[in-house]
Each structure stands twice: as C-alpha cells, then as structure tokens.
Design an enzyme around this catalytic site. Structure first.
Site, mmCIF file in Angstrom:
data_model
loop_
_atom_site.group_PDB
_atom_site.id
_atom_site.type_symbol
_atom_site.label_atom_id
_atom_site.label_comp_id
_atom_site.label_asym_id
_atom_site.label_seq_id
_atom_site.Cartn_x
_atom_site.Cartn_y
_atom_site.Cartn_z
ATOM 1 C CD GLN A 164 4.556 0.443 5.132
ATOM 2 O OE1 GLN A 164 4.253 1.542 5.590
ATOM 3 N NE2 GLN A 164 5.207 -0.460 5.848
ATOM 4 C CG HIS A 182 1.588 6.475 4.412
ATOM 5 N ND1 HIS A 182 2.319 7.589 4.760
ATOM 6 C CD2 HIS A 182 2.000 5.492 5.255
ATOM 7 C CE1 HIS A 182 3.131 7.295 5.760
ATOM 8 N NE2 HIS A 182 2.954 6.032 6.067
ATOM 9 C CD GLU A 191 1.348 2.907 8.376
ATOM 10 O OE1 GLU A 191 1.340 3.168 9.595
ATOM 11 O OE2 GLU A 191 2.348 3.077 7.649
ATOM 12 C CD GLU A 225 4.977 0.302 9.480
ATOM 13 O OE1 GLU A 225 5.885 -0.464 9.115
ATOM 14 O OE2 GLU A 225 4.573 1.248 8.793
ATOM 15 C CD GLN A 265 7.163 3.051 10.392
ATOM 16 O OE1 GLN A 265 6.605 3.529 9.410
ATOM 17 N NE2 GLN A 265 6.585 3.008 11.570
ATOM 18 C CG ASP A 282 7.809 7.583 6.993
ATOM 19 O OD1 ASP A 282 8.791 8.314 7.162
ATOM 20 O OD2 ASP A 282 7.364 6.857 7.883
ATOM 21 C CB SER A 308 8.146 2.625 6.494
ATOM 22 O OG SER A 308 8.722 3.809 6.976
#
Length: 553
Positions: A141, A143, A170, A221, A296, A335, A362
């Site tokens: 995933q 950002h 995200e 999340e 998460q 992350d 994440s």
C-alpha cells in the site's frame, strides 16, 4: 588522543538515531516484561470469570470486551493446557496447516500468545508469517500526499503508484478542510493508473466516515485502538464505540481496518509497566472481538519507541504475527520512517518483505519523503529502483513492478487532465494547462506551481454543502471525455453495494474480481508450496529498464 576509527563511526547515520535502555516500570521494554501477566483462563457456565490473572470483578473495559467477544471458548481450556513452547513449535512447523493453527490460537488468551511468540527468534517468526498470512499473494500500500495538498499532483502521483502496483493508496491532509479535494483526487488518479485500486483519506473519524458514505473513498484504517483503559478513555473512546464505528463502515460497503502498534501506550504515558508487545496483543484481540476484517499494525506512527529499545524491531514483527494468528488481515507497517540508517530501515523492511504479508507496507511513500504528510515513510519514491531490484535479487514479490519512463509520463498526464476536466464540470477552481504539464513531469511539490489555497478550501467546503457524491464524480468524468475512468469509479461504487470485498485480505484485480483469504487463501506447507513469484509476474520483476540484454550486444 581519540581513536580515528571511533571518530568515523560516530559520524555514521545510525548514530543519529535515538536509543534508550529498558525501563520496565514505565513500559520501555519491548517484550516479556516481568510485569506481564501469566496466562490463565477460567470459564463457568460459558462465561469467562478469570482472564490472564484477573477475576471478572477486576476486569477493565478491555478485559471485559475480550472476555465476551474475543476468544473462541470451545477449545480454550484445551489450548491453555498446551505449553507455550509447544504451541510456538506448531506455529513454525510447515507440516501443520494454517487452518489447524488458527483453531488453536483464536482460543488462546492475550498473555498466552504473548508467551508463545516470546519463544521465537526473528527467523522463526518469519517462517510462521509465511504460513500464517491470510491471503496467498502478498501486496503493498502507498501514501500519496504533498505539502500543499495540491490535487493535481495527488492525482498524478496516485496514477503512477497504481501503475507501479500498489493495490491500496492512502492520502491525508496538511490542511484539514482540503480533505474532500484530496479524497476525490486520489480516487481519480488511482483509477486512471489501474482499475481496482482502492483509496482512503486519513482524517478524524467523523469526517473520514462522511467521505466514505458519500463515495469519495472505499476503505478506512485509521480507527485506533489501545491496550490500556486510560489511553482509551482519554480519547473519549471505548471498545464498544470503536465496534459501532466499524459496523457503520461495513453497513455502507466500506472496507475498514483498525490501527494499533507497539509503543503507543508508552508514548501516551499509560503503559502500566507492561511490555509494549503485551499491550499491543490486547489491541489485536479487541480488533478480532469487534469483528473487523483486519488491522494496520507494526508500531506505525510509534515506531521510534520500540525502535529505541532492545528487541524492539523483533517485537514489531511479533505483533504482525499475532494478528495473523488471530486470522486477521494485516497491513504490516513499514510506513513511518524511524532511522537515519539505510541499512537499518532496510533490515526493518525485510522482516515482512521476505515472508510476505497481506500489505508489506501500510504506507510506502509514493512521493519523496519531503511531501509525505504522514511524517515520512520507511521507503519513498526515491527508493523505487532499489525496491524493484531487491525483488529481483531475492525473487520475492513485494507488490511493485518496474515501469518505463514513457508509461509513467503518459499515465500522470492522463490523470492530471482527467482531474482538470472533472474540476471544470463540478465548478471547482480551475486547473491550468501549466499545472497539468508540471504534474506530468514533477518529482514533488517543489516542481508544482502554487494554487490559490483559499479558493480551493472554500470550494471543498461547498462541494460537501452541495451534497456531492461519488455518482457526481462519475458524471463529471464521463461528460468531460474520460468514460473509461468514469466506468472504473462507477465499478468501485457498485462494489460498495455488493460488499463482496468486505472479506479478510480483500483486493481487486484490474477486472474487478475480488481476491481475498476466501478464494485465494494461503496454502503454504513447506518448500515447493504456497505462493511463488513465477511465470508472467516473475518476468515483469526481472525486467528492470537498466538491465543489459545480451542479445543486443
């Protein structure tokens, strides 16, 4: 005189990091604190009357919630009778299936699983993760943010991220009132890059839910749970309120995960002298008890705390594994940046990268870290080539694929132009051709012309006041000439109605087929089994642009 070798070592990036000795009474201990409770369980008339050393009368709100909803009581007494060391060995053993393990681990108490993972070193935990991951194929995933909340840049960055392979993306905001524009920009950009990518906008919970209900996002999340009662109540929350919020999302076809991580209770000052991992284990049980499909975790924004103490990065891997042992989808962190050392941040990644998790990061920053409004990521856009070569070196699927420059330029341009057309149809502030051109070739926000942020914020507020929904986005895209992107956004809204992706570890392929732990369950059972990077996907990973083809020499 001072040693010149030590003078040189003192200048190494790793020595800019912060480290601290363990302080048990304040919870500055990663795992196995002497203050952690001994595992215990008593059941009378189908009700838990003792949990991990506490009687029912001593339960706090977290104990009460876990005791009532979080443990499979059918086999609980049997499982509590198995030694923690034996259970750890079963978890690592590839000859014992994931299904058999889940039946045992979901019947254990938090202190029991805390003891179990304490017997494992990181290699054993990684072996267990390879087996216990819910979905067969790992992914990752990203950002997508920037310092100025520039919607054109968000759309272009999201399109590139989708092209590179991110299955989820995200965003968040520098200025809270920009949220509606950020949410629709990342959605349009991601669907331009590849149909089937799902997006969210991380905000305070009421606004995040509102955007989801309107069809501006497809998952959430950042719904945090905590391992001590004091932290919960300081935030005006309870496990019941979080469970209610989860049901709100599910009732409208929105996928959602809770968020937790080792170190949060220490950071907030209420660790109760327990280890970070034990408190995180309680959070994982709360997630399971609330019926949420995933979590998460992996310390997340608190990574500096476990990263400073001995065995802290091991504890982060342990919390990911415990979530899998409770049969949850796991977005396993990697992350927020935590180290000045490239060696150290790569080592932290490898714990999840090598065995594979549902979402290895994440929040891999799809922008340069200076634009990352989540306080920077462990890996960012400047690391794409390194990451792809790591996959190639090790024949590991980390979720990304090499791309060609001309492909990236084309998809960024298309996303920026689609957003330009949509903004015009929705009556939002104009996106100029200059902005489209800049976003097409930009590295980050330093390469973008300034927008009138006051006008954007007013327009964002008006967008909500008008009652705009996802269908309005579809109409505006279709009437501005981007029928293919409009169709993708419409398909996403249809999936919200169907709700088939409200399953553990769900993602979409580009044909909008749901891939989850239901129809793509992890079947690892030792060498030669389970997911392998092979066939067409291995050919894609091998094909880095700067590799010399011997046939061309």
């Amino acid at each position: 005189m001072k040693s010149k070798r030590f003078e040189a070592l003192a200048k190494r990036p790793v020595n800019q990091d912060g480290f601290v000795d363990e302080w048990v009474d304040e919870g500055l201990i990663a795992m196995q604190s002497p203050n952690d409770p001994t595992a215990s369980l008593k059941i009378e008339n189908g009700e838990v009357v003792e949990l991990d050393g506490k009687t029912k009368e001593q339960f706090d709100l977290i104990d009460s919630y876990i005791a009532r909803y979080g443990i499979n009581l059918e086999r609980a007494e049997e499982v509590m009778g198995i030694s923690s060391k034996e259970l750890a060995q079963k978890i690592v053993d590839p000859n014992i299936s994931r299904e058999e393990i889940v039946e045992l681990t979901t019947a254990a108490t938090p202190a029991k699983l805390n003891e179990v993972v304490g017997y494992m070193n990181v290699v054993e935990m990684m072996m267990a993760v390879q087996k216990m991951r819910a979905r067969r194929r790992p992914t990752t995933q990203s950002h997508v943010t920037n310092l100025r909340d520039n919607p054109v840049q968000i759309a272009a960055d999201a399109a590139e991220g989708a092209l590179r392979g991110f299955d989820e993306q995200e965003t968040t905001v520098a200025v809270a009132r920009y949220a509606p524009l950020n949410a629709i920009s990342i959605m349009v950009g991601s669907q331009t890059g590849r149909p089937g990518v799902i997006t969210q906008c991380s905000l305070e919970e009421a606004t995040e839910l509102d955007l989801g209900m309107r069809g501006f996002t497809a998952y959430a999340e950042t719904i945090s749970v905590y391992g001590t009662e004091q932290v919960f109540t300081d935030g005006d929350d309870t496990p019941w309120s979080k469970g209610f919020l989860a049901s709100c999302y599910a009732s409208r076809g929105l996928k959602m995960r809770f968020t937790s991580g080792t170190g949060s209770e220490v950071q907030m000052g209420y660790a109760e002298g327990k280890s970070m991992l034990y408190l995180e284990t309680r959070c994982i049980y709360l997630t399971k008890a609330a019926g949420v499909q995933g979590l998460q975790n992996g310390s997340i924004s608190c990574i500096g705390v476990p990263g400073a103490v001995p065995s802290g990065i091991r504890a982060v891997l342990a919390e990911n594994l415990i979530a899998m042992l409770l049969d949850l989808e796991v977005a396993s962190g990697n992350d927020q940046t935590f180290s000045h050392s490239d060696i150290r941040r790569t080592a932290r990644l490898l714990m999840q990268f090598l065995p594979g998790t549902d979402y290895i990061s994440s929040g891999y920053s799809a922008t340069p870290n200076y634009d990352n409004m989540f306080a920077g990521s462990n890996f960012d856009a400047d690391d794409f080539d390194d990451y792809n070569i790591l996959q190639r070196d090790l024949r590991v699927d980390g979720g990304l694929r090499p791309v060609k420059e001309e492909e990236v330029v084309a998809i960024r341009n298309k996303a920026a132009r689609a957003l330009q057309g949509m903004f015009e149809k929705l009556g939002l502030p104009k996106i100029t051709d200059e902005e489209v051109q800049a976003a097409t070739y930009a590295r980050g926000s330093e390469d973008m012309p300034a927008r009138d942020m006051v006008a954007d914020i007013k327009a964002a507020e008006d967008l909500l006041a008008r009652g705009t929904t996802g269908l309005d986005l579809v109409k505006s895209l279709a009437t501005s000439g981007y029928e293919d992107i409009a169709e993708s956004v419409l398909n996403l809204l249809k999936q919200r109605v169907a709700g088939d992706f409200l399953q553990t570890s769900s993602i979409f392929d580009k044909e909008w087929h749901v891939i989850s732990a239901i129809n793509d369950k992890n079947d690892y059972a030792g060498p030669g089994t389970g997911y392998r990077l092979e066939g067409a996907e291995w050919e894609k990973v091998k094909a880095i642009p700067n590799a010399i083809n011997p046939k061309d020499i």
